[in-house]
Scaffold this motif. Sequence first.
Motif, PDB file in Angstrom:
ATOM      1  N   ASP A 262       0.831  -1.214   0.000  1.00 50.84           N
ATOM      2  CA  ASP A 262       0.000   0.000   0.000  1.00 50.84           C
ATOM      3  C   ASP A 262       0.861   1.259   0.000  1.00 50.84           C
ATOM      4  O   ASP A 262       0.539   2.246  -0.683  1.00 50.84           O
ATOM      5  CB  ASP A 262      -0.932   0.001   1.223  1.00 50.84           C
ATOM      6  N   GLN A 263       1.936   1.240   0.749  1.00 44.12           N
ATOM      7  CA  GLN A 263       2.833   2.398   0.774  1.00 44.12           C
ATOM      8  C   GLN A 263       3.500   2.618  -0.584  1.00 44.12           C
ATOM      9  O   GLN A 263       3.661   3.754  -1.031  1.00 44.12           O
ATOM     10  CB  GLN A 263       3.895   2.208   1.857  1.00 44.12           C
ATOM     11  N   LEU A 264       3.858   1.538  -1.259  1.00 49.31           N
ATOM     12  CA  LEU A 264       4.461   1.665  -2.586  1.00 49.31           C
ATOM     13  C   LEU A 264       3.450   2.183  -3.605  1.00 49.31           C
ATOM     14  O   LEU A 264       3.807   2.960  -4.501  1.00 49.31           O
ATOM     15  CB  LEU A 264       5.017   0.314  -3.040  1.00 49.31           C
ATOM     16  N   ASP A 265       2.187   1.751  -3.473  1.00 48.80           N
ATOM     17  CA  ASP A 265       1.145   2.263  -4.368  1.00 48.80           C
ATOM     18  C   ASP A 265       0.959   3.768  -4.189  1.00 48.80           C
ATOM     19  O   ASP A 265       0.822   4.513  -5.167  1.00 48.80           O
ATOM     20  CB  ASP A 265      -0.180   1.536  -4.106  1.00 48.80           C
ATOM     21  N   LEU A 266       0.934   4.209  -2.932  1.00 50.63           N
ATOM     22  CA  LEU A 266       0.791   5.637  -2.656  1.00 50.63           C
ATOM     23  C   LEU A 266       1.998   6.416  -3.182  1.00 50.63           C
ATOM     24  O   LEU A 266       1.850   7.513  -3.743  1.00 50.63           O
ATOM     25  CB  LEU A 266       0.627   5.858  -1.151  1.00 50.63           C
ATOM     26  N   GLN A 267       3.178   5.862  -3.027  1.00 51.80           N
ATOM     27  CA  GLN A 267       4.387   6.502  -3.544  1.00 51.80           C
ATOM     28  C   GLN A 267       4.327   6.621  -5.066  1.00 51.80           C
ATOM     29  O   GLN A 267       4.728   7.644  -5.636  1.00 51.80           O
ATOM     30  CB  GLN A 267       5.616   5.685  -3.131  1.00 51.80           C
ATOM     31  N   ALA A 268       3.805   5.574  -5.736  1.00 54.58           N
ATOM     32  CA  ALA A 268       3.679   5.617  -7.194  1.00 54.58           C
ATOM     33  C   ALA A 268       2.723   6.724  -7.631  1.00 54.58           C
ATOM     34  O   ALA A 268       2.989   7.438  -8.611  1.00 54.58           O
ATOM     35  CB  ALA A 268       3.201   4.260  -7.715  1.00 54.58           C
ATOM     36  N   LEU A 269       1.608   6.895  -6.900  1.00 55.47           N
ATOM     37  CA  LEU A 269       0.660   7.960  -7.233  1.00 55.47           C
ATOM     38  C   LEU A 269       1.308   9.337  -7.099  1.00 55.47           C
ATOM     39  O   LEU A 269       1.111  10.212  -7.949  1.00 55.47           O
ATOM     40  CB  LEU A 269      -0.571   7.858  -6.319  1.00 55.47           C
ATOM     41  N   HIS A 270       2.076   9.522  -6.040  1.00 57.24           N
ATOM     42  CA  HIS A 270       2.751  10.809  -5.843  1.00 57.24           C
ATOM     43  C   HIS A 270       3.756  11.083  -6.963  1.00 57.24           C
ATOM     44  O   HIS A 270       3.877  12.223  -7.438  1.00 57.24           O
ATOM     45  CB  HIS A 270       3.462  10.837  -4.485  1.00 57.24           C
ATOM     46  N   ARG A 271       4.462  10.048  -7.398  1.00 52.78           N
ATOM     47  CA  ARG A 271       5.458  10.238  -8.453  1.00 52.78           C
ATOM     48  C   ARG A 271       4.798  10.542  -9.794  1.00 52.78           C
ATOM     49  O   ARG A 271       5.296  11.372 -10.568  1.00 52.78           O
ATOM     50  CB  ARG A 271       6.329   8.988  -8.564  1.00 52.78           C
ATOM     51  N   VAL A 272       3.673   9.888 -10.068  1.00 50.62           N
ATOM     52  CA  VAL A 272       2.948  10.176 -11.313  1.00 50.62           C
ATOM     53  C   VAL A 272       2.420  11.603 -11.296  1.00 50.62           C
ATOM     54  O   VAL A 272       2.509  12.343 -12.287  1.00 50.62           O
ATOM     55  CB  VAL A 272       1.800   9.169 -11.517  1.00 50.62           C
ATOM     56  N   ARG A 273       1.866  12.021 -10.146  1.00 47.73           N
ATOM     57  CA  ARG A 273       1.360  13.392 -10.029  1.00 47.73           C
ATOM     58  C   ARG A 273       2.490  14.402 -10.197  1.00 47.73           C
ATOM     59  O   ARG A 273       2.331  15.433 -10.862  1.00 47.73           O
ATOM     60  CB  ARG A 273       0.683  13.592  -8.667  1.00 47.73           C
ATOM     61  N   GLU A 274       3.641  14.108  -9.589  1.00 49.43           N
ATOM     62  CA  GLU A 274       4.783  15.015  -9.707  1.00 49.43           C
ATOM     63  C   GLU A 274       5.218  15.165 -11.163  1.00 49.43           C
ATOM     64  O   GLU A 274       5.556  16.260 -11.618  1.00 49.43           O
ATOM     65  CB  GLU A 274       5.941  14.477  -8.862  1.00 49.43           C
ATOM     66  N   ARG A 275       5.184  14.058 -11.899  1.00 47.32           N
ATOM     67  CA  ARG A 275       5.549  14.125 -13.319  1.00 47.32           C
ATOM     68  C   ARG A 275       4.554  14.962 -14.105  1.00 47.32           C
ATOM     69  O   ARG A 275       4.935  15.778 -14.952  1.00 47.32           O
ATOM     70  CB  ARG A 275       5.626  12.710 -13.899  1.00 47.32           C
ATOM     71  N   LEU A 276       3.255  14.791 -13.825  1.00 46.85           N
ATOM     72  CA  LEU A 276       2.228  15.556 -14.537  1.00 46.85           C
ATOM     73  C   LEU A 276       2.325  17.047 -14.213  1.00 46.85           C
ATOM     74  O   LEU A 276       2.147  17.897 -15.097  1.00 46.85           O
ATOM     75  CB  LEU A 276       0.840  15.023 -14.178  1.00 46.85           C
ATOM     76  N   VAL A 277       2.599  17.360 -12.945  1.00 41.94           N
ATOM     77  CA  VAL A 277       2.760  18.773 -12.570  1.00 41.94           C
ATOM     78  C   VAL A 277       3.966  19.369 -13.279  1.00 41.94           C
ATOM     79  O   VAL A 277       3.931  20.518 -13.754  1.00 41.94           O
ATOM     80  CB  VAL A 277       2.904  18.910 -11.046  1.00 41.94           C
ATOM     81  N   GLY A 278       5.038  18.609 -13.403  1.00 37.88           N
ATOM     82  CA  GLY A 278       6.212  19.087 -14.119  1.00 37.88           C
ATOM     83  C   GLY A 278       5.924  19.338 -15.593  1.00 37.88           C
ATOM     84  O   GLY A 278       6.397  20.331 -16.172  1.00 37.88           O
ATOM     85  N   GLN A 279       5.143  18.440 -16.203  1.00 39.78           N
ATOM     86  CA  GLN A 279       4.767  18.635 -17.600  1.00 39.78           C
ATOM     87  C   GLN A 279       3.908  19.888 -17.763  1.00 39.78           C
ATOM     88  O   GLN A 279       4.069  20.656 -18.715  1.00 39.78           O
ATOM     89  CB  GLN A 279       4.020  17.403 -18.112  1.00 39.78           C
ATOM     90  N   ARG A 280       2.979  20.100 -16.822  1.00 34.20           N
ATOM     91  CA  ARG A 280       2.124  21.281 -16.888  1.00 34.20           C
ATOM     92  C   ARG A 280       2.950  22.560 -16.758  1.00 34.20           C
ATOM     93  O   ARG A 280       2.722  23.537 -17.482  1.00 34.20           O
ATOM     94  CB  ARG A 280       1.066  21.219 -15.783  1.00 34.20           C
ATOM     95  N   THR A 281       3.926  22.556 -15.846  1.00 31.19           N
ATOM     96  CA  THR A 281       4.799  23.719 -15.686  1.00 31.19           C
ATOM     97  C   THR A 281       5.571  23.995 -16.965  1.00 31.19           C
ATOM     98  O   THR A 281       5.746  25.157 -17.372  1.00 31.19           O
ATOM     99  CB  THR A 281       5.770  23.495 -14.518  1.00 31.19           C
ATOM    100  N   GLY A 282       6.022  22.933 -17.635  1.00 34.29           N
ATOM    101  CA  GLY A 282       6.728  23.099 -18.896  1.00 34.29           C
ATOM    102  C   GLY A 282       5.858  23.728 -19.969  1.00 34.29           C
ATOM    103  O   GLY A 282       6.307  24.584 -20.749  1.00 34.29           O
ATOM    104  N   ILE A 283       4.580  23.332 -20.027  1.00 31.78           N
ATOM    105  CA  ILE A 283       3.646  23.899 -21.003  1.00 31.78           C
ATOM    106  C   ILE A 283       3.405  25.385 -20.727  1.00 31.78           C
ATOM    107  O   ILE A 283       3.372  26.213 -21.640  1.00 31.78           O
ATOM    108  CB  ILE A 283       2.311  23.117 -20.979  1.00 31.78           C
ATOM    109  N   ILE A 284       3.244  25.730 -19.445  1.00 33.03           N
ATOM    110  CA  ILE A 284       3.022  27.133 -19.070  1.00 33.03           C
ATOM    111  C   ILE A 284       4.201  27.996 -19.507  1.00 33.03           C
ATOM    112  O   ILE A 284       4.035  29.068 -20.109  1.00 33.03           O
ATOM    113  CB  ILE A 284       2.794  27.244 -17.555  1.00 33.03           C
ATOM    114  N   ASN A 285       5.401  27.536 -19.205  1.00 35.42           N
ATOM    115  CA  ASN A 285       6.593  28.303 -19.575  1.00 35.42           C
ATOM    116  C   ASN A 285       6.732  28.427 -21.089  1.00 35.42           C
ATOM    117  O   ASN A 285       7.162  29.476 -21.604  1.00 35.42           O
ATOM    118  CB  ASN A 285       7.843  27.643 -18.985  1.00 35.42           C
ATOM    119  N   GLN A 286       6.348  27.392 -21.813  1.00 37.83           N
ATOM    120  CA  GLN A 286       6.432  27.434 -23.271  1.00 37.83           C
ATOM    121  C   GLN A 286       5.441  28.450 -23.850  1.00 37.83           C
ATOM    122  O   GLN A 286       5.775  29.231 -24.750  1.00 37.83           O
ATOM    123  CB  GLN A 286       6.166  26.046 -23.848  1.00 37.83           C
TER     124      GLN A 286
END
Length: 216
Positions: free
Chosen positions: A140-164
């Motif tokens: 369960d802890q690994l599943d939660l960690q995976a969700l956080h990492r996926v969200r972090e990646r999506l937020v990073g992609q969104r930040t890249g789009i904004i800057n572009q």
Amino acid sequence: MLLPRQQVTLARGTKDKEHAMSQKLNTAITVAGIDIGKNSFHVVGLDKHGAIALRQKWSRGQMEARFANMPLCLIGMEACVGAHHLSRKLQALGHDARLMPAKYVRPYSKGQKNDFRDAEAIAEAVQRPTMRFVATKTADQLDLQALHRVRERLVGQRTGIINQIRAFLLERGIAVRQGLRFLRAELPGILGQTHGRPVTTHGACHRGTGSRLALA
């Protein structure tokens, strides 16, 4: 040239010798270090005097069965991908499996780097009383960690789009304040100014990235 019967007898004797040696080594092992790989694992076992009593390469399918037939011992691994799953398996068998950060294991490596020497360094490091260990995570802890990492990646992609988008607009002399809410508020008005005019490549890029931003 050996006769078929002699060949069978010789092969049987070799297997019996290997089995007896394996049993002797297993009873002597008190500490084991595992260098984790995708499909194979390099295992080094130490006896109570710190001498190497086991040095073998096992496949993933052999790991659980081999350790199930070994006496309970201290097992060290680096906290890397797949380590938490293996640690839970070994702990279920009764072994004292512990995870360590790779940077704390590196000082114990001797000579030219290879998988067996890495496993030996892990076996040495896990015995240190001042070693800092990583807690074994549950599924369960690994599943939660995976969700956080996926969200972090999506937020990073969104930040890249904004800057572009802001960079594209600056090329046209339009400055937008930093931040998602300012861009969302001003972008529809900026795109509306092109209504009725031919759509340029820049305008098409703005609309495409703007639509991706809306989805984000």
